[in-house]
Structure formats: C-alpha cells, structure tokens
Design a protein around this motif. Structure first.
Motif, PDB file in Angstrom:
ATOM      1  N   HIS A  15       0.867  -1.227   0.155  1.00 54.08           N
ATOM      2  CA  HIS A  15      -0.032  -0.074   0.046  1.00 54.08           C
ATOM      3  C   HIS A  15       0.868   1.303  -0.136  1.00 54.08           C
ATOM      4  O   HIS A  15       0.442   2.402  -0.410  1.00 54.08           O
ATOM      5  CB  HIS A  15      -1.021  -0.146   1.226  1.00 54.08           C
ATOM      6  N   GLY A  16       1.924   1.297   0.535  1.00 56.86           N
ATOM      7  CA  GLY A  16       2.769   2.339   0.821  1.00 56.86           C
ATOM      8  C   GLY A  16       2.324   3.073   2.015  1.00 56.86           C
ATOM      9  O   GLY A  16       1.183   2.570   2.454  1.00 56.86           O
ATOM     10  N   VAL A  17       2.965   3.842   2.754  1.00 54.36           N
ATOM     11  CA  VAL A  17       2.570   4.532   3.962  1.00 54.36           C
ATOM     12  C   VAL A  17       2.771   6.007   3.705  1.00 54.36           C
ATOM     13  O   VAL A  17       3.862   6.498   3.273  1.00 54.36           O
ATOM     14  CB  VAL A  17       3.108   4.150   5.178  1.00 54.36           C
ATOM     15  N   PRO A  18       2.049   7.040   3.798  1.00 56.62           N
ATOM     16  CA  PRO A  18       0.510   6.946   4.167  1.00 56.62           C
ATOM     17  C   PRO A  18      -0.355   6.034   3.397  1.00 56.62           C
ATOM     18  O   PRO A  18       0.052   6.004   2.050  1.00 56.62           O
ATOM     19  CB  PRO A  18      -0.077   8.293   4.426  1.00 56.62           C
ATOM     20  N   VAL A  19      -1.468   5.458   3.847  1.00 55.68           N
ATOM     21  CA  VAL A  19      -2.429   4.584   2.980  1.00 55.68           C
ATOM     22  C   VAL A  19      -3.325   5.456   2.469  1.00 55.68           C
ATOM     23  O   VAL A  19      -3.907   6.331   3.150  1.00 55.68           O
ATOM     24  CB  VAL A  19      -2.868   3.575   3.923  1.00 55.68           C
ATOM     25  N   ILE A  20      -3.960   5.285   1.300  1.00 53.15           N
ATOM     26  CA  ILE A  20      -4.876   6.203   0.658  1.00 53.15           C
ATOM     27  C   ILE A  20      -6.183   6.212   1.699  1.00 53.15           C
ATOM     28  O   ILE A  20      -6.680   5.073   1.958  1.00 53.15           O
ATOM     29  CB  ILE A  20      -5.021   5.710  -0.640  1.00 53.15           C
ATOM     30  N   ARG A  28      -0.876  10.014   9.473  1.00 46.84           N
ATOM     31  CA  ARG A  28      -0.790  11.675   9.571  1.00 46.84           C
ATOM     32  C   ARG A  28       0.519  12.172  10.186  1.00 46.84           C
ATOM     33  O   ARG A  28       0.529  13.097  10.393  1.00 46.84           O
ATOM     34  CB  ARG A  28      -2.045  12.039  10.396  1.00 46.84           C
ATOM     35  N   SER A  29       1.507  11.171  10.476  1.00 45.47           N
ATOM     36  CA  SER A  29       2.464  11.544  11.103  1.00 45.47           C
ATOM     37  C   SER A  29       3.360  12.695  10.590  1.00 45.47           C
ATOM     38  O   SER A  29       3.549  12.632   9.062  1.00 45.47           O
ATOM     39  CB  SER A  29       3.574  10.430  11.466  1.00 45.47           C
ATOM     40  N   ASP A  30       3.908  13.445  11.375  1.00 44.42           N
ATOM     41  CA  ASP A  30       4.921  14.486  10.626  1.00 44.42           C
ATOM     42  C   ASP A  30       6.322  14.005  10.658  1.00 44.42           C
ATOM     43  O   ASP A  30       7.475  14.421  10.117  1.00 44.42           O
ATOM     44  CB  ASP A  30       4.994  15.537  11.351  1.00 44.42           C
ATOM     45  N   ASP A  31       6.549  12.640  11.273  1.00 44.94           N
ATOM     46  CA  ASP A  31       7.830  12.142  11.008  1.00 44.94           C
ATOM     47  C   ASP A  31       8.190  11.550   9.712  1.00 44.94           C
ATOM     48  O   ASP A  31       7.558  10.691   9.363  1.00 44.94           O
ATOM     49  CB  ASP A  31       8.018  10.995  12.274  1.00 44.94           C
ATOM     50  N   PRO A  32       9.294  12.031   9.025  1.00 42.48           N
ATOM     51  CA  PRO A  32       9.679  11.723   7.714  1.00 42.48           C
ATOM     52  C   PRO A  32       9.929  10.113   7.474  1.00 42.48           C
ATOM     53  O   PRO A  32       9.836   9.462   6.373  1.00 42.48           O
ATOM     54  CB  PRO A  32      10.640  12.502   7.028  1.00 42.48           C
ATOM     55  N   ARG A  33      10.281   9.524   8.545  1.00 36.07           N
ATOM     56  CA  ARG A  33      10.630   8.083   8.449  1.00 36.07           C
ATOM     57  C   ARG A  33       9.353   7.484   8.665  1.00 36.07           C
ATOM     58  O   ARG A  33       9.164   6.043   8.292  1.00 36.07           O
ATOM     59  CB  ARG A  33      11.283   7.727   9.953  1.00 36.07           C
ATOM     60  N   ALA A 239       9.109   5.680  15.475  1.00 40.94           N
ATOM     61  CA  ALA A 239       9.730   6.004  16.869  1.00 40.94           C
ATOM     62  C   ALA A 239       9.094   5.097  17.830  1.00 40.94           C
ATOM     63  O   ALA A 239       9.993   4.649  18.733  1.00 40.94           O
ATOM     64  CB  ALA A 239       9.330   7.433  17.205  1.00 40.94           C
ATOM     65  N   GLU A 240       7.684   5.012  17.642  1.00 38.71           N
ATOM     66  CA  GLU A 240       7.203   4.300  18.815  1.00 38.71           C
ATOM     67  C   GLU A 240       7.609   2.652  18.726  1.00 38.71           C
ATOM     68  O   GLU A 240       7.805   2.302  19.655  1.00 38.71           O
ATOM     69  CB  GLU A 240       5.668   4.154  18.924  1.00 38.71           C
ATOM     70  N   THR A 241       7.496   2.187  17.557  1.00 43.74           N
ATOM     71  CA  THR A 241       8.483   0.810  17.388  1.00 43.74           C
ATOM     72  C   THR A 241       9.561   0.739  17.716  1.00 43.74           C
ATOM     73  O   THR A 241       9.872  -0.465  18.689  1.00 43.74           O
ATOM     74  CB  THR A 241       7.748   0.395  15.896  1.00 43.74           C
ATOM     75  N   GLU A 242      10.611   1.554  17.247  1.00 42.06           N
ATOM     76  CA  GLU A 242      12.007   1.436  17.827  1.00 42.06           C
ATOM     77  C   GLU A 242      12.028   1.433  19.394  1.00 42.06           C
ATOM     78  O   GLU A 242      13.308   0.756  19.669  1.00 42.06           O
ATOM     79  CB  GLU A 242      12.720   2.430  16.942  1.00 42.06           C
ATOM     80  N   LYS A 243      11.279   1.978  19.959  1.00 40.92           N
ATOM     81  CA  LYS A 243      11.548   2.119  21.404  1.00 40.92           C
ATOM     82  C   LYS A 243      11.289   0.673  22.143  1.00 40.92           C
ATOM     83  O   LYS A 243      12.039   0.268  23.064  1.00 40.92           O
ATOM     84  CB  LYS A 243      10.285   2.719  22.104  1.00 40.92           C
ATOM     85  N   ASN A 244      10.706  -0.500  21.354  1.00 46.06           N
ATOM     86  CA  ASN A 244      10.600  -1.513  22.034  1.00 46.06           C
ATOM     87  C   ASN A 244      11.476  -2.686  21.374  1.00 46.06           C
ATOM     88  O   ASN A 244      11.290  -3.874  21.501  1.00 46.06           O
ATOM     89  CB  ASN A 244       9.200  -2.005  21.691  1.00 46.06           C
ATOM     90  N   LEU A 245      12.307  -2.245  20.372  1.00 46.89           N
ATOM     91  CA  LEU A 245      13.316  -3.361  19.854  1.00 46.89           C
ATOM     92  C   LEU A 245      14.663  -3.550  20.576  1.00 46.89           C
ATOM     93  O   LEU A 245      15.078  -2.486  21.285  1.00 46.89           O
ATOM     94  CB  LEU A 245      13.750  -2.735  18.367  1.00 46.89           C
ATOM     95  N   PRO A 246      15.171  -4.522  20.467  1.00 45.11           N
ATOM     96  CA  PRO A 246      16.296  -4.848  21.267  1.00 45.11           C
ATOM     97  C   PRO A 246      17.713  -3.907  20.478  1.00 45.11           C
ATOM     98  O   PRO A 246      17.452  -3.724  19.504  1.00 45.11           O
ATOM     99  CB  PRO A 246      16.345  -6.505  21.010  1.00 45.11           C
TER     100      PRO A 246
END
Length: 260
Positions: A15-20, A28-33, A239-246
């Motif tokens: 789909h890519g992100v953002p999704v249509i 809706r995130s402003d984070d370019p990542r 950002a949120e996902t990376e917080k929980n990665l080892p």
C-alpha cells in the motif's frame, strides 16, 4: 567508497505509507521516517551499481536520490509492488544508450516477459525504450566483485528470492523481503552477515509476511552485525516501534544509507 553502500529507496508494504484514505496516527505523522514508498534498495560497490526491484514508486525514488546510473537489476519476485517501475528503467538505457541486464528466477523473468511483452520484443529496441537482457538465476552468481547467493523464501503461494551479498568472501548483506518465514537453508546462507534486512510487516499475524516478533526470532538465529526491518505497514510507527526493539535491531526508512 568503501566495499558496499546500501541505499533504502523504499521501506513500505504494497500500500505504501501513508495509506490512501487512512487517518491513523502513522499515516498523519509528521515524522518523515513514517512515509514509506514501496520497498527496494540500491547497492553501490567500487565497480558497480546494483538495483534490487523496481517498485511502482521507482521513478519518484530515482528523482529523490538523483540516480543517473544502474549497471544491473536483480528481482526478488514479480508481485506488482516490486516490478511495476520496470518501464522507468528505460531512462537509464537512454542516458547511456545501453541494454539493461536483469536477473531473476525463472518465474520472475517469465512474468516480466508476460507483463512487459513489448520490452522483450526485438521490434522495439529503440534507444529510449527499456532494453532488458534477462538472466535466469538458479544458483550463486557474480556482479563485479560481489557474489550473490539466492535463497528460496515462502511467500504464500509464491516463492520469493532472498539475496545474500558477499565481497572478498565476507557476507555483507542478506536481504529477505516478502516472506512468511525464513527456512533453515536461508538462515545458514545469511548467518553472520554484517547487515540483515528482514520483512516485518506488523505485530499481528499475516499469511504471507513475517510479524515483528517472527522477524526478531529470525535475527536471533542469523546473528548478524545489525538488523533492519523493511516492508512495513502503517501499524508500525517508526519512533514508537523502535523504542521496543532490542539493541542491534532498527527500522529502516526511506533514504537511509548504510556503508560497510
């Protein structure tokens, strides 16, 4: 230039992100990542530029990164989110008035011949047309000084091609996108690679892609120097996902460059 530069052109799922039409926090995130075009990478070595897959966003990716030269294209499989930028290779043929070597499994090359029949026809070998030179991949092969070992990865009813890149006898990169699991043979082929790139679609189960937890388990078996996740959907905020990665595991993002 060092031995290998990896450029992530896209890190999103089909789909890519953002999704249509989606209003979720990630879309809706402003984070370019969190803005992910469809997945592909480009590898640069001292002697060659190797493109892996040409997704529908390929033209946008080329313009964003200022790409002007490609020596060869290697395909992981023929799903639309990995091949429909194929025709945009025409510009690279036109700039240098050359044919374009392409590599893939028998099924992938057969599908490309079916989808883009005009490109493989001898009637249309014009300078500004894509002029593919196909090679069927059925075992290890070399592009310049880089050895590429293909491995089979299950992806629903399709088998995709995982790619392990080595230089000077050292495993530099294992690129395993679009897979529901990583079989033992692929684990062994990738073991100890400096960089492991893995499909990690989302947290919830999916019939053709690995989850974050499944990808973490694969990384634990391969024991790479570093692991990066790709082919991610909008359920994974960067950002949120990376917080929980080892330690040693990151999310890739569009435009990320790694140099080995």
């Amino acid at each position: 230039m060092r031995e290998l530069e990896i450029l992530f052109l896209g890190t999103g799922t089909s789909h890519g992100v953002p999704v249509i039409g989606c209003e979720c926090a990630v879309c809706r995130s402003d984070d370019p990542r969190d803005q992910r075009l469809r997945s592909s990478i480009q590898l640069r070595t001292p002697e060659m530029v190797i493109q892996v897959d040409t997704p529908p966003d390929f033209r946008t990716q080329c313009l964003r990164e200022g790409l002007r030269h490609i020596d060869a294209v290697v395909y992981t499989h023929s799903h639309t989110d990995h091949v429909l930028g194929f025709d945009d290779l025409r510009r690279f043929c036109e700039i240098e008035d050359k044919n374009m070597p392409i590599y893939g499994s028998q099924r992938t090359i057969d599908d490309l011949r079916r989808i883009f029949a005009y490109a493989f026809s001898e009637e249309y070998r014009y300078r500004n047309y894509i002029r593919p030179e196909p090679t069927i991949v059925d075992g290890p092969f070399r592009l310049g000084e880089t050895e590429i070992v293909p491995v089979d990865l299950p992806h629903g009813r399709m088998t995709t091609t995982g790619l392990v890149f080595s230089r000077g006898g050292e495993r530099k990169l294992a690129y395993f996108t679009d897979c529901a699991e990583v079989p033992d043979a692929a684990i062994e082929a990738a073991r100890g690679a400096e960089i492991l790139v893995l499909d990690a679609l989302r947290y919830a189960d999916h019939p053709t892609h690995m989850t974050v937890d499944e990808a973490l388990a694969v990384a634990g078996r391969v024991q790479p120097g570093s692991t990066y996740f790709t082919h991610m959907c909008h359920e994974l905020g960067h950002a949120e996902t990376e917080k929980n990665l080892p330690p040693g595991v990151r999310l890739a993002y569009d435009g990320l460059r790694l140099t080995l």
